[in-house]
Motif scaffolding. Structure first.
Motif, PDB file in Angstrom:
ATOM      1  N   MET A 117       6.191  42.561  33.574  1.00 48.01           N
ATOM      2  CA  MET A 117       5.714  42.113  34.855  1.00 48.01           C
ATOM      3  C   MET A 117       4.201  42.304  34.908  1.00 48.01           C
ATOM      4  SD  MET A 117       6.709  43.487  38.651  1.00 48.01           S
ATOM      5  CE  MET A 117       8.420  43.392  38.272  1.00 48.01           C
ATOM      6  N   ALA A 118       3.482  41.311  35.448  1.00 47.07           N
ATOM      7  CA  ALA A 118       2.028  41.401  35.563  1.00 47.07           C
ATOM      8  C   ALA A 118       1.647  42.506  36.538  1.00 47.07           C
ATOM      9  CB  ALA A 118       1.479  40.064  36.046  1.00 47.07           C
ATOM     10  N   VAL A 154       3.237  43.099  40.372  1.00 42.58           N
ATOM     11  CA  VAL A 154       3.140  41.928  41.232  1.00 42.58           C
ATOM     12  C   VAL A 154       4.413  41.098  41.091  1.00 42.58           C
ATOM     13  CG1 VAL A 154       1.537  40.145  41.946  1.00 42.58           C
ATOM     14  CG2 VAL A 154       0.797  41.815  40.303  1.00 42.58           C
ATOM     15  N   GLY A 155       4.902  40.567  42.175  1.00 40.06           N
ATOM     16  CA  GLY A 155       6.057  39.681  42.121  1.00 40.06           C
ATOM     17  C   GLY A 155       7.368  40.424  41.945  1.00 40.06           C
ATOM     18  N   ARG A 156       8.422  39.624  41.799  1.00 41.77           N
ATOM     19  CA  ARG A 156       9.760  40.201  41.635  1.00 41.77           C
ATOM     20  C   ARG A 156       9.954  40.679  40.197  1.00 41.77           C
ATOM     21  NH1 ARG A 156      13.188  38.029  45.871  1.00 41.77           N
ATOM     22  NH2 ARG A 156      12.168  36.252  46.786  1.00 41.77           N
ATOM     23  N   SER A 199      15.612  39.511  38.859  1.00 44.10           N
ATOM     24  CA  SER A 199      16.015  39.789  40.240  1.00 44.10           C
ATOM     25  C   SER A 199      16.406  38.494  40.940  1.00 44.10           C
ATOM     26  CB  SER A 199      14.885  40.475  41.003  1.00 44.10           C
ATOM     27  OG  SER A 199      13.794  39.596  41.152  1.00 44.10           O
ATOM     28  N   THR A 200      17.063  38.620  42.054  1.00 48.97           N
ATOM     29  CA  THR A 200      17.501  37.456  42.820  1.00 48.97           C
ATOM     30  C   THR A 200      16.675  37.363  44.094  1.00 48.97           C
ATOM     31  OG1 THR A 200      19.184  38.789  43.904  1.00 48.97           O
ATOM     32  CG2 THR A 200      19.843  37.598  41.929  1.00 48.97           C
ATOM     33  N   ASP A 201      16.772  36.220  44.769  1.00 51.15           N
ATOM     34  CA  ASP A 201      16.035  36.068  46.022  1.00 51.15           C
ATOM     35  C   ASP A 201      16.786  36.764  47.159  1.00 51.15           C
ATOM     36  OD1 ASP A 201      18.123  34.436  46.773  1.00 51.15           O
ATOM     37  OD2 ASP A 201      16.965  32.588  46.780  1.00 51.15           O
ATOM     38  N   ALA A 202      16.319  36.564  48.384  1.00 51.34           N
ATOM     39  CA  ALA A 202      16.897  37.258  49.541  1.00 51.34           C
ATOM     40  C   ALA A 202      18.376  36.942  49.742  1.00 51.34           C
ATOM     41  CB  ALA A 202      16.108  36.908  50.806  1.00 51.34           C
ATOM     42  N   LEU A 203      18.821  35.776  49.273  1.00 52.63           N
ATOM     43  CA  LEU A 203      20.224  35.399  49.430  1.00 52.63           C
ATOM     44  C   LEU A 203      21.071  35.822  48.234  1.00 52.63           C
ATOM     45  CD1 LEU A 203      19.760  31.809  50.867  1.00 52.63           C
ATOM     46  CD2 LEU A 203      20.264  33.907  52.124  1.00 52.63           C
TER      47      LEU A 203
END
Length: 118
Positions: free
Chosen positions: A1-2, A10-12, A16-20
């Motif tokens: 991950m950057a 930074v970022g997910r 990982s999955t999104d909010a849903l």
């Protein structure tokens, strides 16, 4: 991950999955066939040449990847790039490095007066 310059990620995180709870790539791949059919339809049947061209470019990019961009960095007459360091550059560089070292050691440096204070 950057990482940001602060060192925080930074970022997910990868995987990982999104909010849903949906993995975006998996969801997108479910529609890939329909998307490709739509691009082909636009390329072959649109009356707007700009749309035809954009669809054709997207199809080619997916089939072969985007074209590589070649960058040639050369100096005069194709030779190597020449660098010239002046004494002023060297003095500014030395002053900047001295300031960095001093700050790391906890000293306060007045770079204008070239005096170190404790």
């Amino acid at each position: 991950m950057a990482k940001k310059p602060t060192g925080r990620p930074v970022g997910r995180p990868a995987g990982s999955t999104d909010a849903l709870g949906i993995d975006g790539r998996v969801a997108a791949r479910q529609h890939a066939d329909a998307a490709m059919k739509r691009l082909v339809h636009l390329m072959t049947r649109s009356k707007n040449e700009s749309i035809q061209l954009a669809a054709a470019v997207e199809i080619l990019n997916r089939a072969y990847g985007k074209p590589a961009q070649n960058v040639a960095l050369t100096g005069a007459e194709g030779g190597p790039i020449q660098h010239e360091i002046t004494s002023g550059d060297a003095e500014r560089f030395t002053s900047a490095i001295s300031g960095i070292i001093a700050r790391a050691a906890g000293e306060i440096v007045d770079t204008d007066a070239d005096e170190t204070k404790h």
